[in-house]
Design an enzyme around this catalytic site. Structure first.
Site, PDB file in Angstrom:
ATOM      1  N   LEU A 200      45.408  42.472  38.332  1.00 19.84           N
ATOM      2  CA  LEU A 200      44.110  42.051  38.869  1.00 19.84           C
ATOM      3  C   LEU A 200      43.349  41.205  37.849  1.00 19.84           C
ATOM      4  O   LEU A 200      42.966  41.694  36.787  1.00 19.84           O
ATOM      5  CB  LEU A 200      43.267  43.283  39.235  1.00 19.84           C
ATOM      6  CG  LEU A 200      43.947  44.312  40.143  1.00 19.84           C
ATOM      7  CD1 LEU A 200      42.988  45.457  40.461  1.00 19.84           C
ATOM      8  CD2 LEU A 200      44.466  43.664  41.426  1.00 19.84           C
TER       9      LEU A 200
ATOM     10  N   TYR B 182      48.274   3.641   5.018  1.00 18.64           N
ATOM     11  CA  TYR B 182      47.339   3.112   6.020  1.00 18.64           C
ATOM     12  C   TYR B 182      46.716   1.824   5.524  1.00 18.64           C
ATOM     13  O   TYR B 182      46.130   1.767   4.437  1.00 18.64           O
ATOM     14  CB  TYR B 182      46.257   4.171   6.270  1.00 18.64           C
ATOM     15  CG  TYR B 182      45.311   3.857   7.391  1.00 18.64           C
ATOM     16  CD1 TYR B 182      45.786   3.463   8.639  1.00 18.64           C
ATOM     17  CD2 TYR B 182      43.937   3.977   7.229  1.00 18.64           C
ATOM     18  CE1 TYR B 182      44.917   3.192   9.686  1.00 18.64           C
ATOM     19  CE2 TYR B 182      43.056   3.717   8.263  1.00 18.64           C
ATOM     20  CZ  TYR B 182      43.554   3.315   9.498  1.00 18.64           C
ATOM     21  OH  TYR B 182      42.689   3.056  10.528  1.00 18.64           O
TER      22      TYR B 182
ATOM     23  N   ARG C  74      30.135  40.820  32.246  1.00 22.94           N
ATOM     24  CA  ARG C  74      29.597  41.461  31.033  1.00 22.94           C
ATOM     25  C   ARG C  74      30.054  40.766  29.751  1.00 22.94           C
ATOM     26  O   ARG C  74      29.525  41.005  28.682  1.00 22.94           O
ATOM     27  CB  ARG C  74      30.015  42.944  31.022  1.00 22.94           C
ATOM     28  CG  ARG C  74      29.329  43.772  32.078  1.00 22.94           C
ATOM     29  CD  ARG C  74      30.042  45.099  32.358  1.00 22.94           C
ATOM     30  NE  ARG C  74      31.239  44.935  33.186  1.00 22.94           N
ATOM     31  CZ  ARG C  74      31.975  45.941  33.641  1.00 22.94           C
ATOM     32  NH1 ARG C  74      31.660  47.194  33.324  1.00 22.94           N
ATOM     33  NH2 ARG C  74      33.037  45.714  34.394  1.00 22.94           N
TER      34      ARG C  74
HETATM   35  C1  UD1 Z   1      37.727  49.811  36.757  1.00 18.89           C
HETATM   36  C2  UD1 Z   1      37.875  51.076  37.611  1.00 18.89           C
HETATM   37  C3  UD1 Z   1      37.465  52.286  36.797  1.00 18.89           C
HETATM   38  C4  UD1 Z   1      38.286  52.378  35.534  1.00 18.89           C
HETATM   39  C5  UD1 Z   1      38.220  51.082  34.746  1.00 18.89           C
HETATM   40  C6  UD1 Z   1      39.234  51.106  33.620  1.00 18.89           C
HETATM   41  C7  UD1 Z   1      37.418  50.423  39.933  1.00 18.89           C
HETATM   42  C8  UD1 Z   1      36.426  50.417  41.034  1.00 18.89           C
HETATM   43  N1  UD1 Z   1      37.034  50.969  38.785  1.00 18.89           N
HETATM   44  O1  UD1 Z   1      36.363  49.644  36.462  1.00 18.89           O
HETATM   45  O2  UD1 Z   1      37.650  53.493  37.559  1.00 18.89           O
HETATM   46  O3  UD1 Z   1      37.839  53.467  34.737  1.00 18.89           O
HETATM   47  O4  UD1 Z   1      38.530  49.938  35.583  1.00 18.89           O
HETATM   48  O5  UD1 Z   1      39.089  50.006  32.797  1.00 18.89           O
HETATM   49  O6  UD1 Z   1      38.533  49.972  40.116  1.00 18.89           O
HETATM   50  N2  UD1 Z   1      38.902  42.368  39.632  1.00 18.89           N
HETATM   51  C9  UD1 Z   1      39.330  41.504  40.618  1.00 18.89           C
HETATM   52  N3  UD1 Z   1      38.583  41.322  41.736  1.00 18.89           N
HETATM   53  C10 UD1 Z   1      37.410  41.983  41.935  1.00 18.89           C
HETATM   54  C11 UD1 Z   1      36.968  42.879  40.933  1.00 18.89           C
HETATM   55  C12 UD1 Z   1      37.737  43.057  39.801  1.00 18.89           C
HETATM   56  O7  UD1 Z   1      40.386  40.893  40.482  1.00 18.89           O
HETATM   57  O8  UD1 Z   1      36.800  41.773  42.981  1.00 18.89           O
HETATM   58  C13 UD1 Z   1      39.721  42.531  38.418  1.00 18.89           C
HETATM   59  C14 UD1 Z   1      38.965  42.113  37.171  1.00 18.89           C
HETATM   60  O9  UD1 Z   1      39.238  40.746  36.863  1.00 18.89           O
HETATM   61  C15 UD1 Z   1      39.505  43.072  36.114  1.00 18.89           C
HETATM   62  C16 UD1 Z   1      39.968  44.291  36.900  1.00 18.89           C
HETATM   63  O10 UD1 Z   1      40.011  43.905  38.267  1.00 18.89           O
HETATM   64  O11 UD1 Z   1      40.612  42.544  35.429  1.00 18.89           O
HETATM   65  C17 UD1 Z   1      39.037  45.485  36.706  1.00 18.89           C
HETATM   66  O12 UD1 Z   1      37.745  45.103  37.100  1.00 18.89           O
HETATM   67  P1  UD1 Z   1      36.462  45.588  36.282  1.00 18.89           P
HETATM   68  O13 UD1 Z   1      35.262  44.996  36.913  1.00 18.89           O
HETATM   69  O14 UD1 Z   1      36.647  45.366  34.837  1.00 18.89           O
HETATM   70  O15 UD1 Z   1      36.479  47.157  36.603  1.00 18.89           O
HETATM   71  P2  UD1 Z   1      35.712  48.296  35.838  1.00 18.89           P
HETATM   72  O16 UD1 Z   1      34.292  48.282  36.245  1.00 18.89           O
HETATM   73  O17 UD1 Z   1      36.020  48.228  34.399  1.00 18.89           O
HETATM   74 CA    CA Z   2      37.224  46.815  33.135  1.00 19.67          CA
END
Ligand code: UD1
Ligand code: CA
Length: 445
Positions: free
Chosen positions: A7, A378, A14
């Protein structure tokens, strides 16, 4: 068939940077590439990367993957939905957030093994943190995982739970394809949480990592710096266990793709970057920077900078030398104090020990470049080539005005400015003649 869904569609709000988070470099290597390299050592057959925000950046970075596009970033479950077309109805899928570069292949393999042996809907990787703030908390009943409570949605007693979701799981495709559509966005962020998948699973197996490591999931530049420090230490440790002697490792940085053989010594304040290769017996540092450098057996680079160049066996570079742009320093050469060598190829046993510039040149074996001599490459418009044959002696403070050719065994008298080619075994002197005036010094003083 084992799929991996990575993902990486989020912006990484942030982080407060423009680059998409998962492409952000750690020791100059994009975060997501660490994950790809780990996956290459696992049983995963097919990698699907979910991209969205600045997707072109990932198209540039990655090969051998399928890209799925998530048009709007509506949450981690929505991101997984974007990848569903690429996965079969049977088989299993590893789901892994692109912001977890520290995950290694052993941990991924053990989670895959767990899923293959237990055959549950989900195999989940969790960890215990002293400070779990920000992570999804694992809610267990009678030891069984029943739910994950995200930070913003967790009750205050749930926030005390120290077991958290790493975001890494292996799921049965048949279960995933059905359950993912049941997830709703009725939470504080109005996002589709992948973690809600848990509630639809009939059974879940899990591995709890036995390390108190807050570094799963990089969300800001502070976490990034901590991960970078950890990656740096891991790289140093790997090399030291392989027999590389690193003195004062706190001051040494070795980038991820560098290869170093056992029997190499690295002194303090050295940076070794890019695709550098260092062979047995070589000595690097102190205070040296290498980028895409190949340093062969028993060569030395001391207080010096080497970019995109090769240092052959037993050669010595430095102190205070700068070697760059496709230069080949020959076997047993001595390139010494304040010498710059650019785009040049040097033969065996050649020496340029002090204060020289050698640019766009081809220099033979056993050549001596005297102190302060310069290839004048040069002319204000073009870069021209200097060719110097074997056994040539270039006296101190000579200018060789290129294009020019000095044939083998020739001798250039010190202080000459050479503008014409010099033939084999000739002596060239090109300086004004000295006149000694009898007794004039006394008169002058
Ligand atoms: C997520 C988990 C959390 C976990 C944590 C671990 C969820 C809801 N929460 O939170 O339980 O403890 O990771 O690090 O899954 N991304 C997408 N599309 C989106 C949203 C996110 O591709 O719409 C990708 C982001 O680019 C990222 C990853 O998913 O690489 C995780 O997203 P992030 O927003 O960092 O999740 P956390 O809030 O950290
Ligand atoms: Ca994360």
């Amino acid at each position: 068939m084992i799929n991996a869904i990575i993902l990486a569609a989020g912006k990484g709000t942030r982080m407060k940077t423009d680059l998409p988070k998962c492409a952000f470099p750690i020791l100059e290597k994009p975060m997501i590439k660490y994950i790809m390299d780990a996956l290459d050592k696992t049983k995963v057959d097919k990698k699907i990367v979910v991209v969205g925000y600045k997707k072109e950046v990932f198209y540039e970075l990655l090969n051998d993957v399928y890209f799925a596009e998530q048009v709007n970033q509506l949450g981690t479950a929505d991101a997984v939905k974007a990848a569903l077309n690429y996965i079969d109805d049977d088989g299993i899928s590893l789901i892994i957030p692109g912001d977890t570069p520290l995950i290694n292949y052993e941990k991924i393999n053990s989670l895959i093994e767990l899923e293959l042996s237990m055959n549950k809907d989900i195999a989940l990787l969790t960890t215990i943190l002293d400070n779990p703030t920000g992570y999804g908390r694992i809610i267990r009943e009678d030891g069984k995982i029943v739910r994950i409570a995200e930070e913003n949605d967790a009750y205050s007693d749930e926030k005390q739970i120290k077991e958290v979701n790493t975001g890494i799981m292996v799921v049965k495709n048949s279960f995933l394809k059905e359950a993912i559509h049941k997830i709703k966005n009725n939470n504080s962020k109005k996002e589709y949480y992948l973690t809600d998948l848990i509630q639809f699973a009939s059974e879940i197996s899990s591995i709890i990592l036995d390390e108190n490591d807050i570094l799963y999931g990089i969300n800001d530049l502070y976490a990034l710096s901590m991960v970078e420090e950890k990656v740096r230490k891991n790289i140093l440790k790997k090399h030291m266990l392989n027999g590389v002697n690193i003195i004062n490792p706190n001051t040494v940085t070795i980038y991820p793709d560098v290869e170093i053989e056992d029997g190499v010594t690295i002194y303090p304040n050295s940076f070794i970057k890019g695709k550098s290769i260092i062979k047995k017996g070589a000595i690097i540092g102190p205070n040296s920077e290498l980028n895409n450098a190949t340093v062969l057996e028993n060569a030395k680079v001391v207080h010096s900078v080497v970019y995109d160049s090769t240092i052959n066996k037993n050669a010595s570079v430095g102190p205070f030398a700068h070697v760059r742009l496709h230069t080949v320093i020959g076997e047993s050469n001595r390139i010494g104090n304040f010498v710059e060598v650019k785009n040049s190829i040097l033969g065996t046993n050649t020496k340029s020990s002090h204060l020289s510039y050698l640019g766009d040149s081809e220099i033979g074996n056993n050549v001596n470049i005297g102190c302060g001599s310069i290839t004048v490459n040069y002319d204000g418009k073009a870069k021209n080539k200097t060719v110097i044959g074997d056994n040539v002696f270039v006296g101190c403070n000579s200018n060789l005005i290129a294009p020019i050719k000095i044939e083998k065994n020739a001798f250039i008298a010190a202080g000459s400015t050479i503008t014409e080619d010099v033939e084999e075994a000739d002596l060239a002197i090109a300086r004004s003649k000295q006149i000694n005036k009898k007794g004039y010094a006394k008169k002058y003083k």
